[in-house]
Design an enzyme around this catalytic site. Structure first.
Site, PDB file in Angstrom:
ATOM      1  CD  GLU A 106     -16.696 -14.869 -22.785  1.00 53.97           C
ATOM      2  OE1 GLU A 106     -15.963 -14.039 -23.363  1.00 53.97           O
ATOM      3  OE2 GLU A 106     -16.632 -15.111 -21.569  1.00 53.97           O
ATOM      4  CG  HIS A 111     -13.050 -18.073 -31.354  1.00 52.15           C
ATOM      5  ND1 HIS A 111     -14.415 -17.856 -31.402  1.00 52.15           N
ATOM      6  CD2 HIS A 111     -12.739 -18.205 -30.040  1.00 52.15           C
ATOM      7  CE1 HIS A 111     -14.897 -17.825 -30.171  1.00 52.15           C
ATOM      8  NE2 HIS A 111     -13.906 -18.038 -29.323  1.00 52.15           N
TER       9      HIS A 111
HETATM   10  P1  5GP Z   1     -14.670 -17.804 -26.329  1.00 52.81           P
HETATM   11  O1  5GP Z   1     -15.003 -17.643 -24.888  1.00 52.81           O
HETATM   12  O2  5GP Z   1     -15.809 -17.348 -27.226  1.00 52.81           O
HETATM   13  O3  5GP Z   1     -14.175 -19.177 -26.675  1.00 52.81           O
HETATM   14  O4  5GP Z   1     -13.419 -16.877 -26.591  1.00 52.81           O
HETATM   15  C1  5GP Z   1     -13.530 -15.532 -26.949  1.00 52.81           C
HETATM   16  C2  5GP Z   1     -12.172 -14.918 -26.712  1.00 52.81           C
HETATM   17  O5  5GP Z   1     -12.117 -13.679 -27.397  1.00 52.81           O
HETATM   18  C3  5GP Z   1     -11.877 -14.618 -25.244  1.00 52.81           C
HETATM   19  O6  5GP Z   1     -10.710 -15.336 -24.838  1.00 52.81           O
HETATM   20  C4  5GP Z   1     -11.686 -13.106 -25.205  1.00 52.81           C
HETATM   21  O7  5GP Z   1     -10.661 -12.707 -24.324  1.00 52.81           O
HETATM   22  C5  5GP Z   1     -11.350 -12.784 -26.655  1.00 52.81           C
HETATM   23  N1  5GP Z   1     -11.751 -11.447 -27.071  1.00 52.81           N
HETATM   24  C6  5GP Z   1     -12.964 -10.856 -26.871  1.00 52.81           C
HETATM   25  N2  5GP Z   1     -12.981  -9.631 -27.420  1.00 52.81           N
HETATM   26  C7  5GP Z   1     -11.755  -9.443 -27.982  1.00 52.81           C
HETATM   27  C8  5GP Z   1     -11.171  -8.351 -28.704  1.00 52.81           C
HETATM   28  O8  5GP Z   1     -11.785  -7.315 -28.946  1.00 52.81           O
HETATM   29  N3  5GP Z   1      -9.893  -8.519 -29.133  1.00 52.81           N
HETATM   30  C9  5GP Z   1      -9.186  -9.670 -28.890  1.00 52.81           C
HETATM   31  N4  5GP Z   1      -7.925  -9.710 -29.363  1.00 52.81           N
HETATM   32  N5  5GP Z   1      -9.706 -10.709 -28.204  1.00 52.81           N
HETATM   33  C10 5GP Z   1     -10.971 -10.599 -27.761  1.00 52.81           C
END
Ligand code: 5GP
Length: 125
Positions: A106, A111
């Site tokens: 997302e 990360h």
């Molecule tokens: P992805 O889906 O891209 O692998 O993971 C993105 C992660 O970022 C998700 O688990 C989501 O909960 C986390 N996330 C999104 N926005 C924020 C934020 O503003 N602060 C923190 N600490 N985590 C976030």
């Protein structure tokens, strides 16, 4: 529509993780050094769910070169250090990188998810 690599890099500072790295929005940090920061996920899916984020704005694993491999390797060491600090290094933990749309990425800033404190199934969903 996905951005091209150069466009994505130029706008990288606009991701939420860029703002967290620069301290423009708060985060619950558990580790930081010159290359990376680790902070708690805002929507945890395990008792401990920490994100390891490089300060260099890689969009994804595809957005890196051999010259940057040392930074990518350092992120894995940080993941292990997070597991030690969170207290589940010996019990076991999971490290996940969602890379691209089909994998559920997302945020367009590379990360690692470090997950611990419960058992994990395989294969992942
Ligand atoms: P992805 O889906 O891209 O692998 O993971 C993105 C992660 O970022 C998700 O688990 C989501 O909960 C986390 N996330 C999104 N926005 C924020 C934020 O503003 N602060 C923190 N600490 N985590 C976030």
């Amino acid at each position: 529509m996905r951005m091209g690599r150069v466009e994505a890099r130029v706008s990288q500072g606009e991701t939420i993780f860029g703002k967290i790295i620069r301290g423009e929005i708060p985060s619950d940090k558990v580790y930081e050094d010159d290359l990376a920061v680790a902070f708690r996920d805002i929507h945890p899916v395990a008792p401990s769910h920490v994100l390891v984020v490089p300060k260099h704005p890689f969009v994804s694993l595809l957005d890196s070169s051999p010259a940057e491999a040392a930074v990518l390797g350092h992120l894995l060491w940080v993941a292990a250090e997070v597991a030690r600090r969170e207290g589940y290094a010996e019990d076991g933990f999971r490290v996940v990188i969602n890379n691209g749309e089909s994998a559920g990425q997302e945020v367009e800033h590379l990360h690692l998810h470090v997950l611990g404190g419960r058992r994990f199934g395989w294969p992942p969903g």
